[in-house]
Design an enzyme around this catalytic site. Structure first.
Site, short mmCIF file in Angstrom:
data_model
loop_
_atom_site.label_atom_id
_atom_site.label_comp_id
_atom_site.label_asym_id
_atom_site.label_seq_id
_atom_site.Cartn_x
_atom_site.Cartn_y
_atom_site.Cartn_z
N ASP A 144 -12.70 0.02 -6.51
CA ASP A 144 -12.17 -0.90 -5.31
C ASP A 144 -11.55 0.29 -4.35
O ASP A 144 -10.64 0.95 -4.48
CB ASP A 144 -11.11 -1.74 -6.01
CG ASP A 144 -10.31 -2.40 -4.72
OD1 ASP A 144 -10.63 -3.46 -4.82
OD2 ASP A 144 -9.44 -2.01 -4.08
N TYR B 200 -8.61 2.89 3.51
CA TYR B 200 -8.21 4.06 2.59
C TYR B 200 -8.99 5.41 2.81
O TYR B 200 -8.55 6.47 2.30
CB TYR B 200 -8.80 3.88 1.01
CG TYR B 200 -8.08 2.43 0.66
CD1 TYR B 200 -7.15 1.79 0.99
CD2 TYR B 200 -8.84 1.98 -0.88
CE1 TYR B 200 -6.58 0.62 0.50
CE2 TYR B 200 -8.18 0.96 -1.19
CZ TYR B 200 -7.22 0.15 -0.53
OH TYR B 200 -6.64 -0.98 -1.10
N LYS C 60 -13.40 -3.09 1.56
CA LYS C 60 -12.77 -4.40 2.33
C LYS C 60 -12.87 -4.08 3.89
O LYS C 60 -12.93 -3.06 4.33
CB LYS C 60 -11.16 -4.37 1.84
CG LYS C 60 -10.80 -4.26 0.30
CD LYS C 60 -9.62 -4.63 -0.02
CE LYS C 60 -9.35 -4.09 -1.50
NZ LYS C 60 -9.14 -2.48 -1.77
N HIS D 269 -9.53 -7.85 4.28
CA HIS D 269 -8.36 -7.26 3.47
C HIS D 269 -7.21 -7.97 3.68
O HIS D 269 -6.36 -7.96 2.70
CB HIS D 269 -8.31 -5.87 4.18
CG HIS D 269 -7.57 -4.93 3.22
ND1 HIS D 269 -8.02 -3.31 3.31
CD2 HIS D 269 -6.74 -4.84 2.55
CE1 HIS D 269 -7.24 -2.80 2.41
NE2 HIS D 269 -6.26 -3.55 1.89
N LEU E 297 0.40 -2.38 -11.92
CA LEU E 297 1.25 -1.49 -12.71
C LEU E 297 2.65 -1.47 -11.59
O LEU E 297 3.56 -0.53 -11.83
CB LEU E 297 0.88 -0.23 -12.77
CG LEU E 297 -0.19 -0.05 -13.85
CD1 LEU E 297 -0.71 1.61 -13.91
CD2 LEU E 297 -0.11 -0.47 -15.21
N ILE F 181 -6.88 -3.65 -11.32
CA ILE F 181 -7.72 -2.29 -10.62
C ILE F 181 -6.65 -1.36 -10.44
O ILE F 181 -6.40 -0.89 -9.45
CB ILE F 181 -8.21 -2.70 -9.29
CG1 ILE F 181 -7.24 -3.59 -8.54
CG2 ILE F 181 -9.70 -3.35 -9.56
CD1 ILE F 181 -7.85 -3.62 -7.04
N LYS G 295 -4.61 2.24 -10.39
CA LYS G 295 -4.97 3.52 -9.75
C LYS G 295 -4.25 4.58 -10.39
O LYS G 295 -3.02 4.48 -10.58
CB LYS G 295 -4.77 3.61 -8.20
CG LYS G 295 -4.72 4.88 -7.59
CD LYS G 295 -3.24 5.65 -7.38
CE LYS G 295 -3.26 6.95 -6.94
NZ LYS G 295 -2.01 7.62 -7.06
N SER G 296 -4.98 5.75 -10.67
CA SER G 296 -4.23 7.09 -10.90
C SER G 296 -5.05 8.14 -10.75
O SER G 296 -6.44 7.88 -10.88
CB SER G 296 -3.88 6.94 -12.59
OG SER G 296 -3.36 8.21 -13.02
N1 LIG Z 1 -5.71 -5.65 -1.18
C1 LIG Z 1 -4.65 -4.99 -0.94
O1 LIG Z 1 -3.94 -5.20 0.21
C2 LIG Z 1 -4.38 -3.69 -1.62
C3 LIG Z 1 -3.03 -3.16 -1.54
C4 LIG Z 1 -2.69 -2.33 -2.38
C5 LIG Z 1 -3.23 -1.55 -3.49
N2 LIG Z 1 -4.74 -2.24 -3.56
C6 LIG Z 1 -5.73 -1.84 -4.79
O2 LIG Z 1 -4.97 -1.95 -5.88
C7 LIG Z 1 -5.20 -0.59 -6.55
C8 LIG Z 1 -3.93 -0.52 -7.61
O3 LIG Z 1 -2.69 -0.59 -6.69
P1 LIG Z 1 -1.71 0.50 -6.21
O4 LIG Z 1 -2.29 1.90 -6.33
O5 LIG Z 1 -0.83 0.22 -5.23
O6 LIG Z 1 -0.67 0.53 -7.79
P2 LIG Z 1 -0.81 0.57 -9.21
O7 LIG Z 1 -2.18 0.67 -9.76
O8 LIG Z 1 0.24 -0.50 -9.76
O9 LIG Z 1 0.06 1.98 -9.52
C9 LIG Z 1 -0.57 3.10 -9.16
C10 LIG Z 1 0.72 4.04 -9.37
O10 LIG Z 1 1.18 4.16 -10.88
C11 LIG Z 1 1.14 5.30 -11.39
N3 LIG Z 1 0.36 5.09 -12.73
C12 LIG Z 1 -1.03 5.01 -12.99
N4 LIG Z 1 -1.20 4.79 -14.49
C13 LIG Z 1 0.05 5.05 -15.03
C14 LIG Z 1 0.54 5.13 -16.24
N5 LIG Z 1 -0.55 5.05 -17.35
N6 LIG Z 1 1.66 5.43 -16.53
C15 LIG Z 1 2.51 5.78 -15.69
N7 LIG Z 1 2.25 5.64 -14.25
C16 LIG Z 1 0.91 5.26 -13.95
C17 LIG Z 1 0.00 6.13 -10.48
O11 LIG Z 1 0.32 7.52 -10.58
P3 LIG Z 1 -0.67 8.79 -10.71
O12 LIG Z 1 -1.76 8.35 -9.60
O13 LIG Z 1 0.01 9.92 -9.86
O14 LIG Z 1 -1.07 8.99 -12.01
C18 LIG Z 1 0.26 5.47 -9.24
O15 LIG Z 1 1.54 6.11 -8.76
C19 LIG Z 1 -5.33 0.30 -5.45
O16 LIG Z 1 -5.68 1.77 -5.63
C20 LIG Z 1 -6.23 -0.26 -4.63
O17 LIG Z 1 -7.45 -0.14 -4.74
C21 LIG Z 1 -5.24 -3.14 -2.77
#
Ligand SMILES: NC(=O)c1ccc[n+]([C@@H]2O[C@H](COP(=O)([O-])OP(=O)(O)OC[C@H]3O[C@@H](n4cnc5c(N)ncnc54)[C@H](OP(=O)(O)O)[C@@H]3O)[C@@H](O)[C@H]2O)c1
Length: 272
Positions: free
Chosen positions: A46, A51, A76, A109, A191, A228, A230-231
């Site tokens: 994604d 981005y 998006k 988006h 997460l 989806i 992210k890490s």
């Molecule tokens: N459509 C929209 O408006 C929108 C908005 C926001 C996000 N998104 C999409 O959703 C995806 C995910 O959302 P997000 O990146 O905001 O947040 P997320 O996936 O909820 O959390 C990512 C954070 O959690 C940490 N993390 C990941 N796995 C972990 C684990 N097993 N244990 C502890 N911490 C962990 C990551 O750290 P590290 O990377 O340092 O490991 C990072 O700081 C985005 O990448 C994007 O593709 C879409």
């Protein structure tokens, strides 16, 4: 390697229930990060124009040696590009950066109600779908009133609505609306951006001998939601896909429900 279940979208293709998100992945890092995700077994990626890492994602795809048909690539359309002609131009640019002939899922988006251009934008999305340049079209951050208006004025029901969704924002009402209309719910920040220290999550994790992140992702899977995470950390990339050999029970699910306070981390789609 983990077998990730798929959900068949109302427009045909099947989306893996677990994918890899690349928001805030540095453009220079995206190629390496997506390559790690492919090695761990993810096949759904994604990204988004905003981005600034579509090129890195495309480089990883090109080098992966994976057959295009095995992959599910989402990107998006950014808010400034909404409108019929500007959408078609922005799509061409995204596809060029990704180095692909088509994307699997293209999302608006944000609805951006203050601009009021999402209906024209959606008509351009319908053209891209009719031309075979995207396999499915969907939206992101749409509320029920935005979806109702889109479905009343336009021919195609979105395949997906990607929204903020995690234990403190479970989106029960929106998810039920999606189910009634055949729209798949996809969770962003699944997460809660790493905020995983609530007591019930910790105790469920201890009970199953799993990590808090695995408990939360398993909760999404059992609700029929696409997630989806992210890490950029190799061990977490692997941890976040090792979900398909355990299950939360009724007691766990009831405890997770107590966390739903309706608290957002990200912007409100009505005003953003
Ligand atoms: N459509 C929209 O408006 C929108 C908005 C926001 C996000 N998104 C999409 O959703 C995806 C995910 O959302 P997000 O990146 O905001 O947040 P997320 O996936 O909820 O959390 C990512 C954070 O959690 C940490 N993390 C990941 N796995 C972990 C684990 N097993 N244990 C502890 N911490 C962990 C990551 O750290 P590290 O990377 O340092 O490991 C990072 O700081 C985005 O990448 C994007 O593709 C879409």
């Amino acid at each position: 390697m983990a077998h990730v279940p798929t959900i068949t979208l109302n427009q045909g293709p099947a989306i893996p229930q677990l994918g890899y998100g690349v928001f805030k992945v540095d453009p220079a890092e995206a190629d390496r990060a997506v390559t790690m995700a492919f090695e761990a077994g993810y096949r759904s990626i994604d990204t988004a124009m905003i981005y600034r890492n579509e090129k890195g994602v495309g480089d990883a795809i090109a080098r992966s040696g994976l057959d295009r048909s095995e992959l599910f690539i989402t990107t998006k359309l950014w808010n400034d590009d909404q409108g019929y002609d500007s959408t078609l131009r922005a799509f061409d640019a995204s596809l060029g950066r990704l180095g692909l002939d088509y994307v699997d899922l293209y999302l608006i988006h944000w609805p951006k109600p203050s601009q009021d251009r999402y209906l024209d934008t959606w008509r351009a999305f319908e053209k891209l779908k009719a031309d075979g340049r995207v396999r499915a079209i969907g939206v992101s951050n749409f509320t029920i009133p935005h979806l109702e208006r889109l479905m009343k004025e336009c021919a195609t029901v979105p395949a997906v609505n990607q929204v903020e969704l995690h234990p403190s924002l479970a989106q029960e009402e929106l998810h039920a609306f999606h189910i009634r209309h055949g729209i798949v719910t996809e969770a962003w920040s699944p997460l809660a951006q790493g905020e995983l220290d609530a007591a019930p999550i910790k105790s469920i994790a201890d009970k199953h001998g799993r990590t808090p992140a695995q408990v939360v992702l398993r909760w999404h899977m059992q609700r029929g939601i696409v997630a989806i995470p992210k890490s950029v950390t190799p061990s977490r990339i692997r941890e976040n896909i090792a979900l398909f050999d355990f299950a939360l029970d009724e007691e766990d699910l009831a405890a997770m429900k107590t966390l739903d306070t309706g608290r957002r981390i990200g912007p409100d789609p009505e005003t953003f």
